[in-house]
Design an enzyme around this catalytic site. Structure first.
Site, PDB file in Angstrom:
ATOM      1  N   HIS A   1      -7.992   9.361  -1.653  1.00  0.00           N
ATOM      2  CA  HIS A   1      -7.316   9.261  -0.359  1.00  0.00           C
ATOM      3  C   HIS A   1      -8.139   9.856   0.785  1.00  0.00           C
ATOM      4  CE1 HIS A   1      -2.963   9.095   1.403  1.00  0.00           C
ATOM      5  NE2 HIS A   1      -3.856   8.737   2.300  1.00  0.00           N
TER       6      HIS A   1
ATOM      7  N   TYR B   1       2.430  10.051  -0.038  1.00  0.00           N
ATOM      8  CA  TYR B   1       3.527   9.499   0.761  1.00  0.00           C
ATOM      9  C   TYR B   1       4.891   9.839   0.185  1.00  0.00           C
ATOM     10  CZ  TYR B   1      -0.164   6.446   2.690  1.00  0.00           C
ATOM     11  OH  TYR B   1      -1.296   5.943   3.263  1.00  0.00           O
TER      12      TYR B   1
ATOM     13  N   LYS C   1      -3.076   5.943  -4.166  1.00  0.00           N
ATOM     14  CA  LYS C   1      -4.191   6.850  -3.889  1.00  0.00           C
ATOM     15  C   LYS C   1      -3.923   8.229  -4.486  1.00  0.00           C
ATOM     16  CE  LYS C   1      -4.045   4.632   0.639  1.00  0.00           C
ATOM     17  NZ  LYS C   1      -2.584   4.391   0.682  1.00  0.00           N
TER      18      LYS C   1
ATOM     19  N   ASP D   1       0.837  -1.201   0.000  1.00  0.00           N
ATOM     20  CA  ASP D   1       0.000   0.000   0.000  1.00  0.00           C
ATOM     21  C   ASP D   1       0.871   1.250   0.000  1.00  0.00           C
ATOM     22  OD1 ASP D   1      -2.941   1.088   0.756  1.00  0.00           O
ATOM     23  OD2 ASP D   1      -1.427   2.252   1.831  1.00  0.00           O
TER      24      ASP D   1
END
Length: 277
Positions: free
Chosen positions: A105, A47, A72, A42
């Site tokens: 997200h 990120y 996402k 994931d």
């Protein structure tokens, strides 16, 4: 490893989260996780580690069909053109021609949710993702997605652990054949010192974290995505797949506080918004 069948994909119950890991730390962690046996990775555009994840995947000898990759799109990129750009950047960084699951997200006020989901459906039809979904959606937002827009979402990724009751959302998703992916599943490590979980773990020759993860996976169609940079912790989390909890264990865990939320940014939705009539 058991899988959850949802909207035409098989979602491994045990996933590997990469939030807050970047650079060589992230790359090495993903390589180690794949060696341990994780097949569900994931990540997210936000990120800033998709390139690191992609580098680890590119070096793996595993076939693409054996891997599940989720990414996402961030909440400020929900206009159709922005979603497409985000998907293109994600695929470029991941060095993939498609992902397995592409999520919104976070919801955001004023978003054109029908248009956003229409774009996700189009990306799925174009083969850029095998399935679509959402994250951090409340019950009324899920009702809009499922009942009004009728988008074929495969999951809602939410904070979920032994200290946070998500029964209404989980039950609604189960009724519609949609999976839950639980992030922050060991409550930022707090489960390690919980007396109730330690007692259960001792009876089973397990650790509190393994008990907490197994409890989540016992809640129906729930996948978990704990993160761990080191191999020892990765092995510990992965070992929760073989833990078996009994009714007494579940009854004891039911006595724990159930209103602790660890992820609550300023842009979060109204978590306790009531279901729509």
């Amino acid at each position: 490893m058991s899988d959850i069948e949802t909207r035409g994909i098989l979602l491994p119950r045990m996933g590997f989260g990469t939030f807050m890991m970047t650079g060589d730390t992230c790359k090495s962690a993903v390589e180690s996780a794949l060696a341990v046996g994780y097949r569900h990775i994931d990540t997210a555009a936000r990120y800033e580690n998709e390139a690191d994840v992609g580098a680890a995947l590119a070096q793996s000898a595993l076939s693409r069909s054996d891997l599940h990759v989720t990414t996402k799109v961030w909440h400020d990129q929900l206009a159709p053109d922005a979603i497409r750009r985000s998907m293109g950047e994600s695929l470029r960084k991941l060095k993939l021609d498609h992902v397995d699951l592409f999520l919104i997200h976070w919801p955001t006020p004023g978003m054109d949710l029908p248009k956003a989901l229409e774009t996700l459906v189009a990306l799925k039809e174009e083969g850029l993702t095998r399935a679509i979904g959402v994250a951090n959606f409340t019950l009324p937002l899920l009702q809009q997605v499922v009942e009004e827009i009728r988008a074929p979402i495969a999951c809602n990724q939410i904070e979920y652990h032994v200290y946070l009751d998500q029964t209404p959302i989980r039950a609604y998703l189960a009724d519609h054949g949609i999976a839950v992916t639980a992030y922050c599943p060991i409550a930022k490590g707090e489960v390690a010192e919980d007396a109730v979980l330690k007692a259960i773990a001792q009876r089973h020759g397990a650790t509190p974290a393994q008990v907490a993860l197994r409890w989540l996976m016992d809640q129906g169609e729930v996948a978990v995505i704990p993160k761990a940079a080191g191999r020892a912790r990765q092995l510990e989390n992965f070992g929760s797949l073989s833990v078996v909890l009994d009714e007494a264990d579940h009854a004891a865990i039911a006595t724990l506080p159930k209103a602790r939320r660890y992820v609550n940014p300023a842009f979060a939705p109204e978590w306790d918004a009531p279901a729509r009539p």
